[in-house]
Structure formats: structure tokens, C-alpha cells
Design a protein around this motif. Sequence first.
Motif, PDB file in Angstrom:
ATOM      1  N   VAL A   1      34.595  35.952  25.527  1.00 49.11           N
ATOM      2  CA  VAL A   1      34.817  37.219  26.227  1.00 49.11           C
ATOM      3  C   VAL A   1      35.804  37.019  27.381  1.00 49.11           C
ATOM      4  N   LYS A   2      35.624  35.938  28.131  1.00 50.64           N
ATOM      5  CA  LYS A   2      36.555  35.654  29.231  1.00 50.64           C
ATOM      6  C   LYS A   2      37.974  35.435  28.703  1.00 50.64           C
ATOM      7  N   ALA A   3      38.084  34.750  27.575  1.00 50.19           N
ATOM      8  CA  ALA A   3      39.400  34.536  26.967  1.00 50.19           C
ATOM      9  C   ALA A   3      40.025  35.863  26.558  1.00 50.19           C
ATOM     10  N   GLY A   4      39.212  36.758  26.003  1.00 51.10           N
ATOM     11  CA  GLY A   4      39.709  38.069  25.606  1.00 51.10           C
ATOM     12  C   GLY A   4      40.178  38.890  26.788  1.00 51.10           C
TER      13      GLY A   4
ATOM     14  N   ALA B   1      38.014  33.636  38.983  1.00 49.24           N
ATOM     15  CA  ALA B   1      37.178  32.709  38.221  1.00 49.24           C
ATOM     16  C   ALA B   1      38.015  31.590  37.614  1.00 49.24           C
ATOM     17  N   SER B   2      39.226  31.915  37.190  1.00 48.44           N
ATOM     18  CA  SER B   2      40.096  30.897  36.597  1.00 48.44           C
ATOM     19  C   SER B   2      40.537  29.850  37.617  1.00 48.44           C
ATOM     20  N   LEU B   3      40.441  30.191  38.897  1.00 53.92           N
ATOM     21  CA  LEU B   3      40.852  29.268  39.958  1.00 53.92           C
ATOM     22  C   LEU B   3      39.706  28.423  40.496  1.00 53.92           C
TER      23      LEU B   3
ATOM     24  N   ALA C   1      39.443  45.587  39.415  1.00 53.77           N
ATOM     25  CA  ALA C   1      38.394  44.670  39.875  1.00 53.77           C
ATOM     26  C   ALA C   1      38.130  43.574  38.852  1.00 53.77           C
ATOM     27  N   LEU C   2      38.069  43.955  37.572  1.00 57.54           N
ATOM     28  CA  LEU C   2      37.823  42.968  36.519  1.00 57.54           C
ATOM     29  C   LEU C   2      38.944  41.939  36.472  1.00 57.54           C
TER      30      LEU C   2
ATOM     31  N   LYS D   1      34.705  33.580  50.723  1.00 55.51           N
ATOM     32  CA  LYS D   1      33.421  32.883  50.815  1.00 55.51           C
ATOM     33  C   LYS D   1      32.243  33.804  50.555  1.00 55.51           C
ATOM     34  N   TYR D   2      32.290  35.004  51.116  1.00 58.84           N
ATOM     35  CA  TYR D   2      31.132  35.891  51.055  1.00 58.84           C
ATOM     36  C   TYR D   2      31.209  36.961  49.966  1.00 58.84           C
ATOM     37  N   ALA D   3      32.369  37.131  49.322  1.00 57.52           N
ATOM     38  CA  ALA D   3      32.483  38.180  48.312  1.00 57.52           C
ATOM     39  C   ALA D   3      33.170  37.694  47.043  1.00 57.52           C
ATOM     40  N   ALA D   4      34.435  37.341  47.135  1.00 61.30           N
ATOM     41  CA  ALA D   4      35.218  37.062  45.930  1.00 61.30           C
ATOM     42  C   ALA D   4      34.697  35.869  45.141  1.00 61.30           C
ATOM     43  N   LYS D   5      34.470  34.759  45.815  1.00 62.88           N
ATOM     44  CA  LYS D   5      34.048  33.551  45.103  1.00 62.88           C
ATOM     45  C   LYS D   5      32.651  33.687  44.494  1.00 62.88           C
ATOM     46  N   PRO D   6      31.655  34.204  45.230  1.00 66.47           N
ATOM     47  CA  PRO D   6      30.333  34.367  44.588  1.00 66.47           C
ATOM     48  C   PRO D   6      30.358  35.254  43.354  1.00 66.47           C
ATOM     49  N   VAL D   7      31.119  36.355  43.411  1.00 65.47           N
ATOM     50  CA  VAL D   7      31.220  37.242  42.248  1.00 65.47           C
ATOM     51  C   VAL D   7      31.906  36.515  41.094  1.00 65.47           C
ATOM     52  N   ALA D   8      32.960  35.767  41.408  1.00 66.70           N
ATOM     53  CA  ALA D   8      33.669  35.017  40.367  1.00 66.70           C
ATOM     54  C   ALA D   8      32.758  33.963  39.738  1.00 66.70           C
ATOM     55  N   GLN D   9      31.915  33.331  40.544  1.00 68.44           N
ATOM     56  CA  GLN D   9      30.997  32.318  40.005  1.00 68.44           C
ATOM     57  C   GLN D   9      29.962  32.946  39.080  1.00 68.44           C
ATOM     58  N   VAL D  10      29.440  34.104  39.455  1.00 70.78           N
ATOM     59  CA  VAL D  10      28.494  34.807  38.587  1.00 70.78           C
ATOM     60  C   VAL D  10      29.185  35.191  37.275  1.00 70.78           C
ATOM     61  N   TYR D  11      30.370  35.725  37.376  1.00 76.25           N
ATOM     62  CA  TYR D  11      31.153  36.108  36.189  1.00 76.25           C
ATOM     63  C   TYR D  11      31.402  34.898  35.296  1.00 76.25           C
ATOM     64  N   ASP D  12      31.801  33.779  35.908  1.00 79.62           N
ATOM     65  CA  ASP D  12      32.123  32.573  35.143  1.00 79.62           C
ATOM     66  C   ASP D  12      30.897  32.015  34.425  1.00 79.62           C
TER      67      ASP D  12
END
Length: 220
Positions: A53-56, A178-180, A170-171, A35-46
Motif C-alpha cells: 500500500v505504501k508503495a502504491g 515516513a520515507s525519510l 496530508a497523505l 518531534k511532536y506531530a510529523a514524525k509520530p504520525v509518520a511512524q504510525v503510518y510506516d
Amino acid sequence: MALACAGQVLAEENSQDPYEGFNRSMFAVNEAIDKYAAKPVAQVYDNAVPLPVKAGVGNFFGNVGDLWIGVNSALQGKFSDAGVDIGRLLINSTVGIFGLFDVASELGLEKHDEDFGQTLAVWGVGSGGYLFWPVIGPRNVRDTAGFGVDSFVDPVWRVERVSVRNSMVALRFVDVRASLLPADKVVEEAALDKYAYIRDAYQQRRRNQIFDGRPPRLDD
């Protein structure tokens, strides 16, 4: 009669999840991390990273894993699949420019999903109790051991330069999370008990993976 049936169901659930108290505690820890780390970072990335680029990125890490997938296919006696896995690695590493492009799939070479936990299952190792680990997620005892072997031989973890290795790890984690993201809403809406929903979904998915989508029928 109803009480007897309920008791039988409860006993079956406990046999599948003998460490439920520990697991639910770890699940709560994981929910906080997400909630406080993984998902927010994934949302920004997405939202910030262009789709090509994400596909690559996904293709690159998928290509990195094809060698170990091929080894596990061979260890499970699926030598034809192992040949496909190695073929994918060779084609995508060359024509696909270090795996950034999944040329092998375009040529009809199917990507497989094998790991050492599945190999242990094919060899007859029992699953053991269900476990939930923060960050790593759902596993059972057998798959936890398999995950340790998978991580040990993972080329990403073998990169000597620490900064590069940590950045790649990390990437990959952010890319997978992000895929989830599309599945989050489905789980939230479908699950009265999110922990139990994820546990049951994991167990069903692993059974399908072990039997290549053709699991034997369970007794009633």
C-alpha cells in the motif's frame, strides 16, 4: 595564519548562509513540529500500513508529478528526458492503474527529478541566500520561488473539493516523511551541528541535481 584561514572559512560560510539567525530559529520551530506531530504520525503510518500500500501511494504521487517533471525537462532543453517523462505518465496512468504501479520503470523508462528551481538554475538565475522554512524544509531564495511555482501547478493542489485536496496533501506529506525515517538516525549520529549538516547536505544535493550528477569541480 591560522586566524586568517579561520576568518576566511567563516566568511565563506556566512556568504552561503546570510540569514543564519532567522534560519536557526525556523529550524528550531521545524524540529518541534517534527518531534511532536510529523514524525509520530509518520511512524504510525510506516508501522500500520502494509508495504504494498505504501508503495502504491508513493507511485501514485510520483506519477502525478511526472507531467510537470517533463515540462521542466523540456524547459531545460532535455527533450529526450521530457519524452521519457511523458511516456512514464501515459504508461503508468493506464497500464499502471492511475500510477499505483510503476510499470514504466520495469520497462526501463527512468524516473527523473526536475523542478522549477532547477529550471531557473539552468536559465542562469543565481541561488540567493540559503533559507530554512518550517514544514517545507531547506531551500534557497531561487528554490523558494521555484517551490511556489511547483505548488501552483501541482495537480493535487488544484483539486477543487477541499476535503479531498487536504486529505491528499496530508497523505503525501506523511508518506514522504515516513520515507525519510531511516535517515533520521544517520543524521543524529553523524551531525555535531544538525542544522549545519542538513544545510550542507541540501546544498550539495541541489548542486548535483542541477548538473544531473556531474557538477563542475569547485575551485579550492
